[in-house]
Design an enzyme around this catalytic site. Structure first.
Site, PDB file in Angstrom:
ATOM      1  N   LYS A 248       0.934  -1.121  -0.091  1.00  0.00           N
ATOM      2  CA  LYS A 248       0.212  -0.044   0.041  1.00  0.00           C
ATOM      3  C   LYS A 248       0.926   1.162  -0.132  1.00  0.00           C
ATOM      4  O   LYS A 248       1.822   1.534   0.945  1.00  0.00           O
ATOM      5  CB  LYS A 248      -0.857  -0.001   1.066  1.00  0.00           C
ATOM      6  CG  LYS A 248      -2.017   1.334   1.008  1.00  0.00           C
ATOM      7  CD  LYS A 248      -2.757   1.336   2.255  1.00  0.00           C
ATOM      8  CE  LYS A 248      -3.915   2.062   2.260  1.00  0.00           C
ATOM      9  NZ  LYS A 248      -3.572   3.743   1.752  1.00  0.00           N
ATOM     10  N   ARG A 253      -3.604   8.655  -5.848  1.00  0.00           N
ATOM     11  CA  ARG A 253      -4.080   7.810  -6.680  1.00  0.00           C
ATOM     12  C   ARG A 253      -4.061   8.483  -7.665  1.00  0.00           C
ATOM     13  O   ARG A 253      -4.641   9.624  -8.116  1.00  0.00           O
ATOM     14  CB  ARG A 253      -5.526   7.413  -6.297  1.00  0.00           C
ATOM     15  CG  ARG A 253      -6.173   6.605  -6.997  1.00  0.00           C
ATOM     16  CD  ARG A 253      -6.522   5.314  -6.230  1.00  0.00           C
ATOM     17  NE  ARG A 253      -7.212   4.269  -6.769  1.00  0.00           N
ATOM     18  CZ  ARG A 253      -8.175   3.599  -6.194  1.00  0.00           C
ATOM     19  NH1 ARG A 253      -8.654   3.824  -5.168  1.00  0.00           N
ATOM     20  NH2 ARG A 253      -8.674   2.430  -7.096  1.00  0.00           N
TER      21      ARG A 253
HETATM   22  P1  AMP Z   1      -6.989   5.262   2.408  1.00  0.00           P
HETATM   23  O1  AMP Z   1      -6.712   6.237   1.497  1.00  0.00           O
HETATM   24  O2  AMP Z   1      -6.392   5.180   3.410  1.00  0.00           O
HETATM   25  O3  AMP Z   1      -8.617   5.165   2.118  1.00  0.00           O
HETATM   26  O4  AMP Z   1      -6.567   3.884   1.307  1.00  0.00           O
HETATM   27  C1  AMP Z   1      -7.105   3.519  -0.009  1.00  0.00           C
HETATM   28  C2  AMP Z   1      -6.123   4.202  -0.907  1.00  0.00           C
HETATM   29  O5  AMP Z   1      -5.006   3.671  -0.950  1.00  0.00           O
HETATM   30  C3  AMP Z   1      -6.611   4.059  -2.332  1.00  0.00           C
HETATM   31  O6  AMP Z   1      -7.449   5.046  -2.761  1.00  0.00           O
HETATM   32  C4  AMP Z   1      -5.255   4.219  -3.231  1.00  0.00           C
HETATM   33  O7  AMP Z   1      -5.025   5.559  -3.306  1.00  0.00           O
HETATM   34  C5  AMP Z   1      -4.139   3.908  -2.131  1.00  0.00           C
HETATM   35  N1  AMP Z   1      -3.375   2.724  -2.518  1.00  0.00           N
HETATM   36  C6  AMP Z   1      -2.039   2.553  -2.366  1.00  0.00           C
HETATM   37  N2  AMP Z   1      -1.634   1.237  -2.759  1.00  0.00           N
HETATM   38  C7  AMP Z   1      -2.680   0.837  -3.188  1.00  0.00           C
HETATM   39  C8  AMP Z   1      -2.955  -0.728  -3.598  1.00  0.00           C
HETATM   40  N3  AMP Z   1      -1.913  -1.677  -3.794  1.00  0.00           N
HETATM   41  N4  AMP Z   1      -4.251  -1.022  -4.054  1.00  0.00           N
HETATM   42  C9  AMP Z   1      -5.255  -0.247  -4.102  1.00  0.00           C
HETATM   43  N5  AMP Z   1      -5.020   1.097  -3.348  1.00  0.00           N
HETATM   44  C10 AMP Z   1      -4.022   1.455  -3.095  1.00  0.00           C
END
Ligand code: AMP
Length: 579
Positions: A248, A253
């Site tokens: 992650k 994004r």
């Molecule tokens: P959060 O922003 O904490 O809700 O986490 C979701 C976000 O993690 C997504 O919108 C992406 O921008 C980010 N992200 C980073 N790595 C990944 C991955 N391998 N798959 C999906 N999302 C990811």
């Protein structure tokens, strides 16, 4: 449709606190709109003048609003400012200062044309042009209309209506019931244009809506993640026998659309950010082998010299209108792609995640500028935990776990149990590393033949002057670290258990070392253990152990007595129980 009709609906929408009533009001409004108007009505209700990605955002500031009111009222901006201070709202200011009564004749289409012209005005003299266009609109409108024109112009509609409410209303107006929303929602999720969905539904019915497909240069609403309270819940929630665990990234994004040499980038909020990332545009053009493709991924600032990720805040310095290429040179962005939504002229949304991933790996190679997200595929929680810890160690935020089931489609716009994130801030205490002393090792087998397979690590019990074991550690070593282990430990090797080392028979290693070499170790948590001797309680026959230990680095500057003490580990164990 007269703008006055829309405004009276706005007023009623603001007055109601019932979602069902909102839907009923909107359904009536939408049913009365012509094909040319219906899209505009949807945008206006959301406080926009076009689809979110179209860059036709108004967002005019207070100064333009005040100047336009002054012009329409035939007064000076200072009087407008004074009234604004008193009334607090430019709509009320306009109502008080503009004497012209206005008329009911303005149509929705006319307002839209003028607002679009205001939004589009650029270059020399555009500020004055915006003011005079807005002043004309205000003078021609009635007092209640002025309030909403100003709110639209400022990009602050605040009716409390969301996109799903509009979709419910469209379903109710044209398909008989809001239960019919799913196909509309789907079309919206892949087109990100509610006006287009409304227009198509009005003109071509459900048949036309179902025919809306993924289109290059039009963003798809991103699939979102859910979270769980415990790492052990992940597999059950996702429900497929094996899952993918991906790194992650804590970046931005980015959805990248490649159409030959023409590349468009969209942010998570679907705005066009192509100009912000000229480097990612280049990488997508150069390294994506398919002629047409839509990738989902994350822009990150990766420092190739140190091999580490730079913080999110550093990447955010790329968010700018000016000096873009200069800052791109200072903070180059790398693209980590984690999904493929479209390729070679066709949507992949309804292919399973494993299929999409296989194709993704086919169309992008592994380059330092762009690469598929690193991941593992596993069916057990220990596998997730180990990969997660390895990610934390590399400076990542955590992992995203993804279903590998046959129906693991890309659910545009949805937040479902198919994707679950697990981040470091969910597990306090984890980020603490321990400095432990190597007191033993087991022989390596298979790939590790000729070196050690794992090392036995101990904490220092200061009160008893003993080294008490905490864990056996085999993870976190690079190939070089591993092959180097025998050399590193050679000087400390002894042929029997050293006097100050306390080991339970079950944990006795193949080889013994005098307490000399200190390593930094990352772990998941401290647990009670019948095997390890740290803080050994002879009555309960229990000590404390570190779960999922991983090698971080050698701490040659530390003497064994400077290692983490048994008392510190006991304190960590107590703290962990408190949270
Ligand atoms: P959060 O922003 O904490 O809700 O986490 C979701 C976000 O993690 C997504 O919108 C992406 O921008 C980010 N992200 C980073 N790595 C990944 C991955 N391998 N798959 C999906 N999302 C990811």
């Amino acid at each position: 449709m007269k703008f006055a009709t829309l405004v009276s609906c706005f007023e009623r929408l603001e007055a109601t606190s019932s979602r069902n009533e909102m839907i009923a009001l909107l359904a009536r409004l939408l049913a009365a709109a012509t094909p040319d108007e219906i899209g505009i009505v949807c945008y206006f209700v959301l406080g926009e003048i076009g689809p979110g990605y179209s860059e036709v955002n108004l967002g005019i500031g207070d100064r333009t609003a005040a100047a336009a009111i002054a012009l329409a009222a035939g007064t000076d901006p200072a009087s407008v400012d004074a009234a604004a201070r008193e009334l607090g709202d430019y709509g009320d200011v306009a109502a008080r200062l503009i004497a012209a009564p206005g008329g009911e004749a303005l149509s929705v289409a006319e307002i839209h044309r003028s607002l679009s012209e205001i939004a589009g005005a650029s270059g020399p003299g555009s500020a004055d042009r915006k003011v005079s266009l807005l002043a004309e609109l205000l003078a021609a409108a009635t007092p209640p209309q002025r309030r909403y024109i100003l709110r639209l112009a400022a990009g602050e509609m605040r009716l409390g209506v969301g996109d799903m409410t509009i979709l419910d209303a469209l379903a109710e107006a044209f398909l008989g019931s809001k239960a019919q929303r799913p196909p509309l929602e789907h079309a919206y999720n892949i087109s990100s244009d509610i006006g287009r969905v409304a227009r198509t539904l009005r003109e071509e019915g459900l048949f036309g809506v179902r025919a809306i497909t993924v289109t290059l240069h039009k963003p798809i609403r991103p699939m979102l993640t859910r979270r769980v309270a415990r790492i052990s819940e992940i597999l059950e929630r996702i429900g497929s026998p094996v899952i993918a665990v991906e790194e992650k990234y804590d970046g931005e994004r980015i959805q990248a659309h490649k159409d030959g040499d023409d590349v468009t980038l969209f942010s998570r909020r679907l705005t066009d950010v192509t100009h912000q990332y000229p480097d990612i545009v280049r990488h997508v053009r150069q390294y994506v082998t398919a002629d047409t493709a839509i990738l989902d991924g994350e822009a990150v600032a990766f420092d190739h010299e140190t091999g580490t990720y730079r913080p999110f805040q550093t990447l955010m310095r790329r968010r700018r209108k000016y000096r873009v290429s200069e800052v791109a040179g200072e903070i180059p962005a790398t693209y980590r792609a984690f999904d493929l939504l479209y390729v070679d002229g066709e949507s992949c949304l309804y292919r399973s995640y494993p299929e999409r991933r296989a194709k993704l790996e086919e169309v992008i190679g592994r380059d330092e500028h762009i690469s598929p997200a690193d991941r593992i595929v596993t069916g057990d929680t220990d596998g997730i935990t180990e990969f997660y810890l390895a990610c934390i160690e590399r400076g990542l935020e955590g992992v995203v776990c993804k279903s590998c089931a046959d129906d693991s489609f890309y659910r545009a716009g949805a937040r479902e149990w198919q994707w679950i994130k697990w981040k470091s801030d969910y597990a306090p205490g984890l980020s603490d590393t321990l400095d432990l002393v190597i007191v033993g090792a087991n022989a390596g087998r298979g790939k590790r033949a000729g070196t050690y397979g794992s090392v036995l690590c101990a904490a220092y019990n200061h009160e008893e002057d003993l080294f008490q074991t905490v864990c056996g550690m085999g993870a976190g070593f690079s190939d070089v670290d591993l092959s180097d282990l025998p050399r590193r430990l050679a000087a400390a090797k002894v042929d029997r258990q050293p006097a100050r080392v306390m080991v339970n028979p079950q944990a006795a290693p193949d080889f013994w070392f005098a307490p000399a070499r200190v390593v930094e170790v990352l772990g998941l948590e401290i647990t009670e253990s019948p095997v390890h001797t740290c803080n050994w309680d002879p009555e309960r026959r229990r000590g404390l152990a570190l779960r999922f230990p991983r090698f971080v680095r050698w701490r040659d500057e530390k003497s064994p007595e400077q290692a983490t003490t048994a008392a510190e580990i006991a304190a960590m164990f107590r703290r962990q129980r408190e949270v």
